[in-house]
Scaffold this motif. Structure first.
Motif, short mmCIF file in Angstrom:
data_model
loop_
_atom_site.label_atom_id
_atom_site.label_comp_id
_atom_site.label_asym_id
_atom_site.label_seq_id
_atom_site.Cartn_x
_atom_site.Cartn_y
_atom_site.Cartn_z
N GLU A 36 -26.65 46.98 75.69
CA GLU A 36 -25.89 47.66 76.75
C GLU A 36 -26.62 48.91 77.21
O GLU A 36 -26.62 49.23 78.41
N ASP A 37 -27.22 49.63 76.29
CA ASP A 37 -27.99 50.82 76.68
C ASP A 37 -29.21 50.46 77.50
O ASP A 37 -29.66 51.25 78.35
N ALA A 38 -29.75 49.25 77.24
CA ALA A 38 -30.94 48.83 77.98
C ALA A 38 -30.58 48.13 79.29
O ALA A 38 -31.48 47.75 80.06
N HIS A 39 -29.25 47.95 79.55
CA HIS A 39 -28.78 47.34 80.80
C HIS A 39 -29.40 45.96 81.02
O HIS A 39 -29.93 45.64 82.09
N VAL A 40 -29.29 45.13 79.99
CA VAL A 40 -29.82 43.77 80.10
C VAL A 40 -28.75 42.86 80.69
O VAL A 40 -27.61 43.26 80.96
N SER A 41 -29.08 41.59 80.85
CA SER A 41 -28.16 40.64 81.46
C SER A 41 -26.98 40.33 80.54
O SER A 41 -27.02 40.56 79.32
N ALA A 42 -25.94 39.73 81.13
CA ALA A 42 -24.73 39.38 80.38
C ALA A 42 -25.04 38.31 79.33
O ALA A 42 -24.46 38.31 78.24
N GLU A 43 -25.92 37.39 79.67
CA GLU A 43 -26.29 36.34 78.72
C GLU A 43 -26.95 36.93 77.48
O GLU A 43 -26.68 36.50 76.35
N THR A 44 -27.80 37.92 77.68
CA THR A 44 -28.46 38.57 76.55
C THR A 44 -27.46 39.31 75.68
O THR A 44 -27.55 39.30 74.44
N ILE A 45 -26.48 39.93 76.32
CA ILE A 45 -25.45 40.65 75.56
C ILE A 45 -24.62 39.69 74.72
O ILE A 45 -24.28 39.97 73.57
N ARG A 46 -24.28 38.53 75.31
CA ARG A 46 -23.52 37.53 74.56
C ARG A 46 -24.34 37.02 73.37
O ARG A 46 -23.80 36.78 72.28
N ALA A 47 -25.63 36.83 73.58
CA ALA A 47 -26.49 36.41 72.48
C ALA A 47 -26.54 37.49 71.40
O ALA A 47 -26.53 37.17 70.18
N ALA A 48 -26.57 38.75 71.82
CA ALA A 48 -26.57 39.86 70.85
C ALA A 48 -25.26 39.90 70.07
O ALA A 48 -25.23 40.21 68.87
N GLU A 49 -24.16 39.58 70.75
CA GLU A 49 -22.85 39.55 70.06
C GLU A 49 -22.83 38.47 68.99
O GLU A 49 -22.31 38.70 67.88
N ASN A 50 -23.38 37.31 69.31
CA ASN A 50 -23.44 36.24 68.32
C ASN A 50 -24.31 36.63 67.12
O ASN A 50 -23.95 36.37 65.96
N LEU A 51 -25.44 37.26 67.42
CA LEU A 51 -26.32 37.67 66.34
C LEU A 51 -25.68 38.76 65.49
O LEU A 51 -25.78 38.76 64.25
N ASP A 52 -24.97 39.69 66.12
CA ASP A 52 -24.26 40.73 65.38
C ASP A 52 -23.20 40.12 64.46
O ASP A 52 -23.01 40.58 63.33
N ALA A 53 -22.51 39.10 64.96
CA ALA A 53 -21.48 38.45 64.15
C ALA A 53 -22.10 37.79 62.92
O ALA A 53 -21.54 37.86 61.81
N VAL A 54 -23.26 37.15 63.10
CA VAL A 54 -23.95 36.52 61.97
C VAL A 54 -24.41 37.56 60.96
O VAL A 54 -24.22 37.40 59.74
N ILE A 55 -24.96 38.64 61.46
CA ILE A 55 -25.45 39.70 60.55
C ILE A 55 -24.29 40.35 59.80
O ILE A 55 -24.37 40.61 58.60
N ASN A 56 -23.18 40.60 60.50
CA ASN A 56 -22.01 41.19 59.84
C ASN A 56 -21.46 40.26 58.75
O ASN A 56 -21.03 40.71 57.69
N SER A 57 -21.49 38.96 59.03
CA SER A 57 -21.02 38.00 58.04
C SER A 57 -21.92 38.00 56.81
O SER A 57 -21.43 37.95 55.66
N LEU A 58 -23.22 38.07 57.04
CA LEU A 58 -24.16 38.10 55.91
C LEU A 58 -23.98 39.35 55.06
O LEU A 58 -23.91 39.27 53.83
N THR A 59 -23.90 40.49 55.71
CA THR A 59 -23.75 41.74 54.95
C THR A 59 -22.41 41.79 54.23
O THR A 59 -22.32 42.30 53.11
#
Length: 233
Positions: A36-59
């Motif tokens: 969001e700080d880098a003002h990337v596309s919505a698709e990239t943000i959704r991909a980042a959300e999925n990756l964040d969810a996976v990382i949070n689950s692992l931790t």
């Protein structure tokens, strides 16, 4: 319980392998915020959300401090303490006989380690101690079992037996070599049995910690010089 411990260890092993690519598990950076700080596309943000969810689950799985032993107690305690299982109220009374049987089995298993045919051989076994601590906790019989003073009674019995054999050896010194050999073997057998009971006592005491039970009563023994192992509370 062994299955639960196995699954838990396997889960931690799997989580640790997957989490090794995360630089810092204590301070995980939010990729969504960075995108969001880098003002990337919505698709990239959704991909980042999925990756964040996976990382949070692992931790979360890696650091999850779930007391599975407590869960096992909470699940089975109400059923086993129900009036339908009232016969289990005296379960603690059969524990002394069970410990004698286990010690004899353990000594036989250790003896098989030095034989050519090692069927049934083993040098350690914590399953009985864990199961015993679990049943005492589930049935709420830790205090009842401690009231038997079983461990101190066993210790006193072996001390008396060893003292008796030692007196026989001293009184019969130089009289009969065969008798001396027999007494020496008897003393060795008593030492092995006492040591095995001491090891079982320590195993049960340690296992009870897993179930948040009270520490077992450690009897005071005035004949510490005659024991092979001393305990502190």
């Amino acid at each position: 319980m062994g299955y639960v411990r196995l699954v838990r260890s396997g889960g931690l092993h799997c989580s640790s392998n997957a989490a090794r690519f995360i630089p810092d598990l204590q301070d995980v950076v939010s990729l969504v915020q960075l995108c969001e700080d880098a003002h990337v596309s919505a698709e990239t943000i959704r991909a980042a959300e999925n990756l964040d969810a996976v990382i949070n689950s692992l931790t979360r799985n890696f650091h999850q401090d779930t007391d599975y032993f407590k869960l096992l107690v909470d699940v089975f305690a109400p059923a086993l303490r129900d009036n339908k299982n009232s016969h289990l109220k005296n379960f603690y009374l059969i524990i002394p006989a069970m410990t004698v049987n286990f010690v004899e089995h353990s000594l036989a298993a250790k003896d098989n380690m030095s034989k050519k045919n090692r069927t049934g051989a083993a040098f350690t076994d914590d399953g009985f101690a864990m199961g015993l601590a679990y049943m005492l906790k589930v049935l709420n019989q830790n205090s009842s079992f401690d009231s038997l003073h079983w461990w101190s009674g066993v210790r006193r019995r072996f001390i008396k037996e060893r003292e008796k054999v030692e007196q026989q050896r001293q009184s019969g010194s130089g009289v009969d070599d065969k008798l001396q050999q027999t007494l020496a073997l008897t003393l060795s057998r008593l030492q092995h049995y006492q040591q095995e009971f001491e090891l079982l006592y320590l195993s049960v005491s340690s296992a009870r910690v897993f179930f948040r039970g009270d520490w077992p009563v450690v009897p005071n023994n005035n004949n510490n010089n005659n024991t092979s192992t001393t305990h502190s509370q």
